[in-house]
Write a protein that holds these residues in place. Structure first.
Motif, PDB file in Angstrom:
ATOM      1  N   PRO A  75      30.302  41.532  32.704  1.00 15.10           N
ATOM      2  CA  PRO A  75      31.172  41.959  33.179  1.00 15.10           C
ATOM      3  C   PRO A  75      30.981  41.798  34.827  1.00 15.10           C
ATOM      4  O   PRO A  75      29.740  41.844  34.960  1.00 15.10           O
ATOM      5  CB  PRO A  75      31.657  43.270  33.041  1.00 15.10           C
ATOM      6  N   CYS A  76      32.009  41.783  35.648  1.00 16.91           N
ATOM      7  CA  CYS A  76      31.549  41.798  37.168  1.00 16.91           C
ATOM      8  C   CYS A  76      30.883  43.086  37.351  1.00 16.91           C
ATOM      9  O   CYS A  76      29.891  43.399  38.011  1.00 16.91           O
ATOM     10  CB  CYS A  76      32.930  41.884  38.162  1.00 16.91           C
ATOM     11  N   ALA A  77      31.451  44.460  37.000  1.00 16.26           N
ATOM     12  CA  ALA A  77      31.044  45.599  37.222  1.00 16.26           C
ATOM     13  C   ALA A  77      30.609  46.399  35.839  1.00 16.26           C
ATOM     14  O   ALA A  77      31.435  46.239  35.134  1.00 16.26           O
ATOM     15  CB  ALA A  77      31.765  46.434  38.160  1.00 16.26           C
TER      16      ALA A  77
ATOM     17  N   PHE B  97      22.220  39.551  30.259  1.00 14.32           N
ATOM     18  CA  PHE B  97      23.229  40.121  30.467  1.00 14.32           C
ATOM     19  C   PHE B  97      23.368  40.459  31.957  1.00 14.32           C
ATOM     20  O   PHE B  97      22.487  40.940  32.599  1.00 14.32           O
ATOM     21  CB  PHE B  97      23.412  41.624  29.677  1.00 14.32           C
ATOM     22  N   ARG B  98      24.471  40.394  32.832  1.00 15.42           N
ATOM     23  CA  ARG B  98      24.781  40.810  34.079  1.00 15.42           C
ATOM     24  C   ARG B  98      25.815  41.945  34.237  1.00 15.42           C
ATOM     25  O   ARG B  98      26.422  42.078  33.034  1.00 15.42           O
ATOM     26  CB  ARG B  98      25.130  39.463  34.824  1.00 15.42           C
ATOM     27  N   GLY B  99      25.684  42.498  35.205  1.00 15.90           N
ATOM     28  CA  GLY B  99      26.735  43.515  35.555  1.00 15.90           C
ATOM     29  C   GLY B  99      26.495  44.175  36.914  1.00 15.90           C
ATOM     30  O   GLY B  99      25.218  44.592  36.956  1.00 15.90           O
TER      31      GLY B  99
ATOM     32  N   PHE C 282      25.634  48.433  41.987  1.00 17.13           N
ATOM     33  CA  PHE C 282      26.074  48.571  43.347  1.00 17.13           C
ATOM     34  C   PHE C 282      27.029  47.232  43.646  1.00 17.13           C
ATOM     35  O   PHE C 282      26.326  46.135  43.623  1.00 17.13           O
ATOM     36  CB  PHE C 282      24.957  48.610  44.208  1.00 17.13           C
ATOM     37  N   LYS C 283      28.231  47.584  44.116  1.00 20.21           N
ATOM     38  CA  LYS C 283      29.103  46.271  44.096  1.00 20.21           C
ATOM     39  C   LYS C 283      29.518  46.064  45.567  1.00 20.21           C
ATOM     40  O   LYS C 283      29.883  47.098  46.349  1.00 20.21           O
ATOM     41  CB  LYS C 283      30.515  46.499  43.323  1.00 20.21           C
ATOM     42  N   PRO C 284      29.259  44.973  46.199  1.00 20.51           N
ATOM     43  CA  PRO C 284      29.715  44.566  47.515  1.00 20.51           C
ATOM     44  C   PRO C 284      31.174  44.348  47.242  1.00 20.51           C
ATOM     45  O   PRO C 284      31.750  43.053  46.819  1.00 20.51           O
ATOM     46  CB  PRO C 284      28.861  43.177  47.752  1.00 20.51           C
TER      47      PRO C 284
ATOM     48  N   SER D 109      32.341  31.529  38.138  1.00 20.01           N
ATOM     49  CA  SER D 109      33.424  32.508  38.143  1.00 20.01           C
ATOM     50  C   SER D 109      33.702  32.909  39.606  1.00 20.01           C
ATOM     51  O   SER D 109      34.911  33.018  39.699  1.00 20.01           O
ATOM     52  CB  SER D 109      32.944  33.826  37.311  1.00 20.01           C
ATOM     53  N   HIS D 110      32.812  33.230  40.398  1.00 22.58           N
ATOM     54  CA  HIS D 110      32.977  33.632  41.616  1.00 22.58           C
ATOM     55  C   HIS D 110      33.381  32.363  42.310  1.00 22.58           C
ATOM     56  O   HIS D 110      34.086  32.489  43.621  1.00 22.58           O
ATOM     57  CB  HIS D 110      31.656  34.193  42.260  1.00 22.58           C
ATOM     58  N   ALA D 111      33.073  31.292  42.013  1.00 22.60           N
ATOM     59  CA  ALA D 111      33.582  29.927  42.803  1.00 22.60           C
ATOM     60  C   ALA D 111      35.140  30.018  42.590  1.00 22.60           C
ATOM     61  O   ALA D 111      35.750  29.692  43.544  1.00 22.60           O
ATOM     62  CB  ALA D 111      32.835  28.815  42.296  1.00 22.60           C
TER      63      ALA D 111
ATOM     64  N   VAL E  40      28.357  33.655  34.190  1.00 25.67           N
ATOM     65  CA  VAL E  40      29.622  33.823  34.093  1.00 25.67           C
ATOM     66  C   VAL E  40      30.158  35.252  33.962  1.00 25.67           C
ATOM     67  O   VAL E  40      29.438  35.872  32.861  1.00 25.67           O
ATOM     68  CB  VAL E  40      30.296  32.758  32.992  1.00 25.67           C
ATOM     69  N   GLU E  41      31.334  35.516  34.333  1.00 18.68           N
ATOM     70  CA  GLU E  41      31.891  36.909  33.806  1.00 18.68           C
ATOM     71  C   GLU E  41      32.603  37.054  32.636  1.00 18.68           C
ATOM     72  O   GLU E  41      33.485  36.288  32.581  1.00 18.68           O
ATOM     73  CB  GLU E  41      32.702  37.421  35.352  1.00 18.68           C
ATOM     74  N   VAL E  42      32.437  37.768  31.914  1.00 15.77           N
ATOM     75  CA  VAL E  42      33.375  38.060  30.498  1.00 15.77           C
ATOM     76  C   VAL E  42      33.627  39.522  30.474  1.00 15.77           C
ATOM     77  O   VAL E  42      32.844  40.472  30.936  1.00 15.77           O
ATOM     78  CB  VAL E  42      32.075  37.718  29.369  1.00 15.77           C
TER      79      VAL E  42
ATOM     80  N   SER F 231      37.046  45.463  38.304  1.00 10.52           N
ATOM     81  CA  SER F 231      36.899  44.411  39.444  1.00 10.52           C
ATOM     82  C   SER F 231      37.032  42.991  38.758  1.00 10.52           C
ATOM     83  O   SER F 231      36.281  42.811  37.534  1.00 10.52           O
ATOM     84  CB  SER F 231      35.725  44.550  40.209  1.00 10.52           C
ATOM     85  N   ASP F 232      37.450  42.081  39.492  1.00 10.40           N
ATOM     86  CA  ASP F 232      37.247  40.389  39.133  1.00 10.40           C
ATOM     87  C   ASP F 232      37.754  40.158  37.555  1.00 10.40           C
ATOM     88  O   ASP F 232      37.481  39.356  37.102  1.00 10.40           O
ATOM     89  CB  ASP F 232      35.865  40.026  39.474  1.00 10.40           C
ATOM     90  N   GLY F 233      38.859  41.073  37.152  1.00 11.80           N
ATOM     91  CA  GLY F 233      39.507  40.861  35.817  1.00 11.80           C
ATOM     92  C   GLY F 233      40.114  39.294  36.051  1.00 11.80           C
ATOM     93  O   GLY F 233      39.972  38.561  34.801  1.00 11.80           O
ATOM     94  N   GLY F 234      40.724  38.878  36.987  1.00 10.10           N
ATOM     95  CA  GLY F 234      41.363  37.736  37.057  1.00 10.10           C
ATOM     96  C   GLY F 234      40.540  36.286  36.571  1.00 10.10           C
ATOM     97  O   GLY F 234      40.943  35.346  36.244  1.00 10.10           O
ATOM     98  N   GLN F 235      39.335  36.519  36.957  1.00 14.87           N
ATOM     99  CA  GLN F 235      38.429  35.495  36.611  1.00 14.87           C
ATOM    100  C   GLN F 235      37.361  35.490  35.350  1.00 14.87           C
ATOM    101  O   GLN F 235      36.581  35.086  34.870  1.00 14.87           O
ATOM    102  CB  GLN F 235      37.350  35.250  37.883  1.00 14.87           C
ATOM    103  N   SER F 236      37.456  36.971  34.718  1.00 20.00           N
ATOM    104  CA  SER F 236      36.839  37.279  33.827  1.00 20.00           C
ATOM    105  C   SER F 236      37.322  36.521  32.474  1.00 20.00           C
ATOM    106  O   SER F 236      38.349  36.627  31.949  1.00 20.00           O
ATOM    107  CB  SER F 236      36.626  38.787  33.407  1.00 20.00           C
TER     108      SER F 236
HETATM  109 MN    MN Z   1      32.594  39.720  40.455  1.00 22.74          MN
END
Ligand code: MN
Ligand code: PEP
Length: 334
Positions: free
Chosen positions: A101-103, A125-127, A130-132, A271-273, A297-299, A308-313
């Motif tokens: 996930p993004c966060a 795994f990413r996540g 601390f989110k900017p 995803s962020h692109a 990639v965000e899942v 955060s970033d649900g629309g691109q997940s």
């Molecule tokens: Mn994100």
């Protein structure tokens, strides 16, 4: 300049060349190779007298380095770098998929997604803990609690984890918990953070700034290598353009350019692109086709509820399709 030592050069001869470089006020960086040692000359303010160094015992060749970046350049190190994360080698020879996930929102969210992406083909795994965030009113991440959850995800799934170190103050904490330290697009030219990353004992995933040239990006990586950390993975995540059919524009041409200029592994983050789910799979396929060593990639298992970033997940099933397709494309170029 790069001094290439003779194959039969002794350690004493290498040490004497290093001392001669330092005596002239430059710094010396020995680079052990498979066949022979090379010694990089850094911090020279003007031209280096090649003839002098060619006269020293054991020196075979003196190659001028034309690029502003040195340690990250192919001129300094022609062979591809493989970044080791546990049992994984990131770089040429394998396609590395980082997903999550993004966060980090909760332990159950993180574990649910981690188990799914692992089963469907993710290696790391990413996540974000601390989110900017553009807005101070948006979810800022769980902080240390998020890092602890990431550590539990690693424990339960065996997957190494990637998370962002957003500032100098929390860098130690992030380094303690994570396997790979991400430096985000907004911090690509945060030079004190880059210097700190240079002292880190863990690999760094360095994202390209959203308005950075490739030279600026490679110079940012140079800070990390110059600081003593050789393990940098570059990540193209889209740059700002006039287009608004996507959040950013994934600069696919950066991949072959970076592979030519640098020995460091390069991945992309579609995803962020894209900023929108429907473009993530096509851009992932394209990234692998142009030679990316991996993808991030965000899942999310419930993107509509993501903080955060649900629309691109991607939904987990879409992620499975993505893995299948990119692995087939990767096979073509093997
Ligand atoms: Mn994100
Ligand atoms: C992220 O990967 O969580 C992120 C914030 O990405 P970027 O720095 O590329 O915007």
């Amino acid at each position: 300049m790069l001094l290439v030592m003779d194959q039969k050069a002794t350690p004493e001869e290498v040490a004497a060349v290093v001392a001669a470089i330092e005596a002239r006020g430059y710094s010396a960086r020995p680079i052990p190779g498979g066949e022979r040692v090379a010694i990089g000359i850094l911090n020279n303010k003007g031209p280096v007298d090649a003839a002098f160094f060619l006269g020293l015992p054991g020196v075979r060749d003196a190659i001028p380095v034309t690029r502003p970046y040195k340690l990250v350049s192919r001129e300094f190190k022609p062979e591809d770098t493989l970044v080791q994360v546990g049992d994984l080698s990131i770089g040429t020879g394998a396609l590395t998929i980082i997903a999550g996930p993004c966060a980090i929102e909760s332990e159950s969210q993180a574990l649910t997604i981690a188990e799914q992406v692992k089963r469907k083909g993710a290696h790391l795994f990413r996540g974000g803990a601390f989110k900017p965030r553009t807005s101070p009113y948006s979810f800022q991440g769980l902080g240390e609690e998020g890092l602890k959850i990431l550590a539990r995800v690693r424990e339960k799934t065996g997957m190494p984890v990637v998370t962002e170190a957003m500032d100098f103050e929390t860098f130690d904490l992030v380094e303690h918990y994570t396997d790979v330290i991400q430096i985000g697009a907004r911090n690509m030219q945060n030079f004190s953070l880059l210097k700190r990353a240079g002292r880190a004992k863990k690999p760094v995933l360095l994202k390209r700034g959203m308005a950075a040239t490739i030279d600026e990006w490679l110079m940012a990586a140079e800070y990390i290598l110059e600081g003593g950390n050789p393990d940098v993975i570059l990540c193209e995540r889209g740059v700002r353009t006039f287009a608004h059919h996507s959040r950013n524009t994934l600069d696919l041409s950066a991949v072959p350019v970076v592979r030519k200029e640098s020995h460091l592994p390069i991945i992309t983050d579609p995803s962020h692109a894209a900023g929108r789910r429907d473009q993530v799979i096509p851009l992932s396929r394209a990234s692998v086709a142009v030679g990316a060593h991996g993808l991030m990639v965000e899942v999310h298992h419930a993107p509509d509820q993501a903080l955060s970033d649900g629309g691109q997940s991607l939904y987990p099933d879409q992620f499975e399709r993505l893995c299948r397709q990119v692995n087939s494309i990767y096979e073509v170029f093997k």
